[in-house]
Design a protein around this motif. Structure first.
Motif, PDB file in Angstrom:
ATOM      1  N   VAL A 109      -6.920  -2.578  -6.735  1.00 15.79           N
ATOM      2  CA  VAL A 109      -5.631  -2.323  -7.374  1.00 15.79           C
ATOM      3  C   VAL A 109      -5.723  -1.111  -8.286  1.00 15.79           C
ATOM      4  O   VAL A 109      -6.667  -0.986  -9.067  1.00 15.79           O
ATOM      5  N   LYS A 110      -4.712  -0.246  -8.178  1.00 13.50           N
ATOM      6  CA  LYS A 110      -4.516   0.835  -9.146  1.00 13.50           C
ATOM      7  C   LYS A 110      -3.064   0.764  -9.597  1.00 13.50           C
ATOM      8  O   LYS A 110      -2.167   0.619  -8.767  1.00 13.50           O
ATOM      9  N   ILE A 111      -2.856   0.842 -10.900  1.00 12.15           N
ATOM     10  CA  ILE A 111      -1.503   0.932 -11.436  1.00 12.15           C
ATOM     11  C   ILE A 111      -1.236   2.409 -11.631  1.00 12.15           C
ATOM     12  O   ILE A 111      -1.985   3.097 -12.320  1.00 12.15           O
ATOM     13  N   LEU A 112      -0.193   2.916 -11.006  1.00 12.23           N
ATOM     14  CA  LEU A 112       0.136   4.333 -11.134  1.00 12.23           C
ATOM     15  C   LEU A 112       1.081   4.505 -12.314  1.00 12.23           C
ATOM     16  O   LEU A 112       2.126   3.863 -12.383  1.00 12.23           O
ATOM     17  N   SER A 113       0.699   5.354 -13.249  1.00 16.87           N
ATOM     18  CA  SER A 113       1.501   5.528 -14.464  1.00 16.87           C
ATOM     19  C   SER A 113       2.531   6.635 -14.283  1.00 16.87           C
ATOM     20  O   SER A 113       2.409   7.475 -13.401  1.00 16.87           O
ATOM     21  N   GLY A 114       3.515   6.610 -15.165  1.00 18.27           N
ATOM     22  CA  GLY A 114       4.607   7.575 -15.065  1.00 18.27           C
ATOM     23  C   GLY A 114       5.589   7.122 -14.007  1.00 18.27           C
ATOM     24  O   GLY A 114       5.250   6.379 -13.094  1.00 18.27           O
ATOM     25  N   GLY A 115       6.802   7.529 -14.137  1.00 15.00           N
ATOM     26  CA  GLY A 115       7.798   7.164 -13.133  1.00 15.00           C
ATOM     27  C   GLY A 115       8.084   5.680 -13.105  1.00 15.00           C
ATOM     28  O   GLY A 115       8.023   4.983 -14.106  1.00 15.00           O
ATOM     29  N   LEU A 116       8.374   5.178 -11.928  1.00 15.43           N
ATOM     30  CA  LEU A 116       8.725   3.772 -11.728  1.00 15.43           C
ATOM     31  C   LEU A 116       7.475   2.902 -11.676  1.00 15.43           C
ATOM     32  O   LEU A 116       6.384   3.401 -11.400  1.00 15.43           O
ATOM     33  N   PRO A 117       7.621   1.582 -11.916  1.00 19.38           N
ATOM     34  CA  PRO A 117       6.457   0.698 -11.834  1.00 19.38           C
ATOM     35  C   PRO A 117       5.919   0.664 -10.404  1.00 19.38           C
ATOM     36  O   PRO A 117       6.627   0.295  -9.475  1.00 19.38           O
ATOM     37  N   GLN A 118       4.680   1.087 -10.255  1.00 16.29           N
ATOM     38  CA  GLN A 118       4.130   1.274  -8.920  1.00 16.29           C
ATOM     39  C   GLN A 118       2.691   0.785  -8.834  1.00 16.29           C
ATOM     40  O   GLN A 118       1.874   1.069  -9.699  1.00 16.29           O
ATOM     41  N   LEU A 119       2.404   0.029  -7.776  1.00 13.97           N
ATOM     42  CA  LEU A 119       1.054  -0.417  -7.460  1.00 13.97           C
ATOM     43  C   LEU A 119       0.533   0.383  -6.281  1.00 13.97           C
ATOM     44  O   LEU A 119       1.260   0.634  -5.323  1.00 13.97           O
ATOM     45  N   ASN A 120      -0.729   0.761  -6.357  1.00  9.83           N
ATOM     46  CA  ASN A 120      -1.416   1.342  -5.217  1.00  9.83           C
ATOM     47  C   ASN A 120      -2.550   0.388  -4.878  1.00  9.83           C
ATOM     48  O   ASN A 120      -3.394   0.103  -5.716  1.00  9.83           O
ATOM     49  N   LEU A 121      -2.529  -0.154  -3.671  1.00  9.11           N
ATOM     50  CA  LEU A 121      -3.553  -1.090  -3.212  1.00  9.11           C
ATOM     51  C   LEU A 121      -4.292  -0.445  -2.053  1.00  9.11           C
ATOM     52  O   LEU A 121      -3.672   0.226  -1.220  1.00  9.11           O
ATOM     53  N   PHE A 122      -5.600  -0.637  -2.007  1.00  6.80           N
ATOM     54  CA  PHE A 122      -6.364  -0.009  -0.935  1.00  6.80           C
ATOM     55  C   PHE A 122      -7.606  -0.814  -0.612  1.00  6.80           C
ATOM     56  O   PHE A 122      -8.135  -1.541  -1.448  1.00  6.80           O
ATOM     57  N   CYS A 123      -8.051  -0.670   0.636  1.00  2.00           N
ATOM     58  CA  CYS A 123      -9.300  -1.282   1.083  1.00  2.00           C
ATOM     59  C   CYS A 123      -9.930  -0.370   2.121  1.00  2.00           C
ATOM     60  O   CYS A 123      -9.229   0.360   2.825  1.00  2.00           O
ATOM     61  N   GLU A 124     -11.243  -0.404   2.179  1.00  2.00           N
ATOM     62  CA  GLU A 124     -11.959   0.420   3.147  1.00  2.00           C
ATOM     63  C   GLU A 124     -11.766  -0.146   4.546  1.00  2.00           C
ATOM     64  O   GLU A 124     -11.629  -1.352   4.724  1.00  2.00           O
ATOM     65  N   LEU A 125     -11.755   0.760   5.517  1.00  2.00           N
ATOM     66  CA  LEU A 125     -11.625   0.364   6.919  1.00  2.00           C
ATOM     67  C   LEU A 125     -12.853   0.834   7.684  1.00  2.00           C
ATOM     68  O   LEU A 125     -13.263   1.986   7.552  1.00  2.00           O
ATOM     69  N   ASP A 126     -13.413  -0.072   8.452  1.00  2.00           N
ATOM     70  CA  ASP A 126     -14.530   0.297   9.319  1.00  2.00           C
ATOM     71  C   ASP A 126     -14.011   0.685  10.699  1.00  2.00           C
ATOM     72  O   ASP A 126     -14.420   1.674  11.278  1.00  2.00           O
ATOM     73  N   ASP A 127     -13.094  -0.127  11.216  1.00  2.00           N
ATOM     74  CA  ASP A 127     -12.548   0.089  12.561  1.00  2.00           C
ATOM     75  C   ASP A 127     -11.078   0.461  12.435  1.00  2.00           C
ATOM     76  O   ASP A 127     -10.240  -0.393  12.141  1.00  2.00           O
ATOM     77  N   ILE A 128     -10.759   1.729  12.644  1.00  2.00           N
ATOM     78  CA  ILE A 128      -9.372   2.156  12.492  1.00  2.00           C
ATOM     79  C   ILE A 128      -8.587   2.111  13.801  1.00  2.00           C
ATOM     80  O   ILE A 128      -7.408   2.444  13.824  1.00  2.00           O
ATOM     81  N   ASP A 129      -9.209   1.652  14.867  1.00  2.00           N
ATOM     82  CA  ASP A 129      -8.533   1.608  16.162  1.00  2.00           C
ATOM     83  C   ASP A 129      -7.291   0.717  16.142  1.00  2.00           C
ATOM     84  O   ASP A 129      -6.285   1.046  16.772  1.00  2.00           O
ATOM     85  N   GLU A 130      -7.343  -0.409  15.410  1.00  2.00           N
ATOM     86  CA  GLU A 130      -6.186  -1.308  15.372  1.00  2.00           C
ATOM     87  C   GLU A 130      -5.051  -0.762  14.507  1.00  2.00           C
ATOM     88  O   GLU A 130      -3.986  -1.355  14.438  1.00  2.00           O
ATOM     89  N   TYR A 131      -5.270   0.365  13.859  1.00  2.00           N
ATOM     90  CA  TYR A 131      -4.246   0.984  13.009  1.00  2.00           C
ATOM     91  C   TYR A 131      -3.773   2.314  13.605  1.00  2.00           C
ATOM     92  O   TYR A 131      -3.353   3.214  12.883  1.00  2.00           O
ATOM     93  N   GLY A 132      -3.815   2.428  14.906  1.00  2.00           N
ATOM     94  CA  GLY A 132      -3.481   3.674  15.593  1.00  2.00           C
ATOM     95  C   GLY A 132      -2.068   4.176  15.347  1.00  2.00           C
ATOM     96  O   GLY A 132      -1.827   5.380  15.362  1.00  2.00           O
ATOM     97  N   ASP A 133      -1.115   3.272  15.105  1.00  3.22           N
ATOM     98  CA  ASP A 133       0.275   3.691  14.909  1.00  3.22           C
ATOM     99  C   ASP A 133       0.616   3.946  13.434  1.00  3.22           C
ATOM    100  O   ASP A 133       1.747   4.271  13.103  1.00  3.22           O
ATOM    101  N   PHE A 134      -0.361   3.814  12.536  1.00  4.64           N
ATOM    102  CA  PHE A 134      -0.127   4.060  11.113  1.00  4.64           C
ATOM    103  C   PHE A 134      -0.152   5.560  10.828  1.00  4.64           C
ATOM    104  O   PHE A 134      -0.919   6.307  11.452  1.00  4.64           O
ATOM    105  N   HIS A 135       0.680   5.982   9.901  1.00  3.43           N
ATOM    106  CA  HIS A 135       0.674   7.383   9.475  1.00  3.43           C
ATOM    107  C   HIS A 135      -0.676   7.678   8.831  1.00  3.43           C
ATOM    108  O   HIS A 135      -1.201   6.872   8.072  1.00  3.43           O
ATOM    109  N   ARG A 136      -1.230   8.836   9.135  1.00  2.00           N
ATOM    110  CA  ARG A 136      -2.528   9.232   8.579  1.00  2.00           C
ATOM    111  C   ARG A 136      -2.346  10.396   7.624  1.00  2.00           C
ATOM    112  O   ARG A 136      -1.654  11.365   7.937  1.00  2.00           O
TER     113      ARG A 136
END
Length: 166
Positions: free
Chosen positions: A70-97
């Motif tokens: 979790v990262k809380i992004l400051s400034g502007g509107l209340p915003q969360l940035n969530l992230f996790c590492e990916l080993d196999d990106i093949d199942e995410y082929g249609d995601f914007h990169r």
């Protein structure tokens, strides 16, 4: 582009005003990123957490279950940035990169205001006031319960603001 339908944090659904989900590629590796515009109440609830158990339902019916940082992004509107590492990106082929060298990032704040967010979920804040009042009023105030005083002041401020605006 892949769209988010709903988000649950530790099994509890949260209200998401806008979101973007994408793959972020950097020299450090590849991560799945989820940016969310949420209420100030949600930010307050999760601001001290390092990781959260997330269930992300996409509009196409897919569900992503992951432990995300979790990262809380400051400034502007209340915003969360969530992230996790990916080993196999093949199942995410249609995601914007997005590459770390790109100049474009999703702008999810566009088209929404803090007033719209607060209409859905208004945060409460504690406040201490220093007042100089006649002793009989001070004694009366001290005799009231906190919940009663909260309601009295909410009503008074609403009525007073309306009076000023008219």
């Amino acid at each position: 582009m892949v769209r988010v339908k709903s988000v649950k944090v530790d099994g509890e659904e949260i209200h998401v005003f806008k979101s973007a989900i994408y793959i972020f590629e950097s020299s450090a590796g590849v991560t799945l990123e989820l940016d969310l515009i949420v209420s100030e109440v949600v930010i307050k609830k999760y601001k001290k957490e390092e990781t959260l158990i997330m269930e992300i339902e996409l509009k196409d019916g897919r569900i992503i279950n992951s432990i995300m940082h979790v990262k809380i992004l400051s400034g502007g509107l209340p915003q969360l940035n969530l992230f996790c590492e990916l080993d196999d990106i093949d199942e995410y082929g249609d995601f914007h990169r997005i590459n770390e060298n790109d100049s474009w990032f999703p702008n999810i704040e566009e088209g929404i205001t803090i007033e719209e967010i607060r209409r859905v979920e208004m945060p409460d804040e504690d406040i201490s006031l220093k007042l100089r009042l006649p002793i009989d009023q001070v004694e009366w105030l001290k005799g009231q319960k906190k919940a009663s005083l909260n309601e009295i002041f909410k009503e008074f401020i609403c009525d007073f603001r309306k009076k000023l605006e008219s």
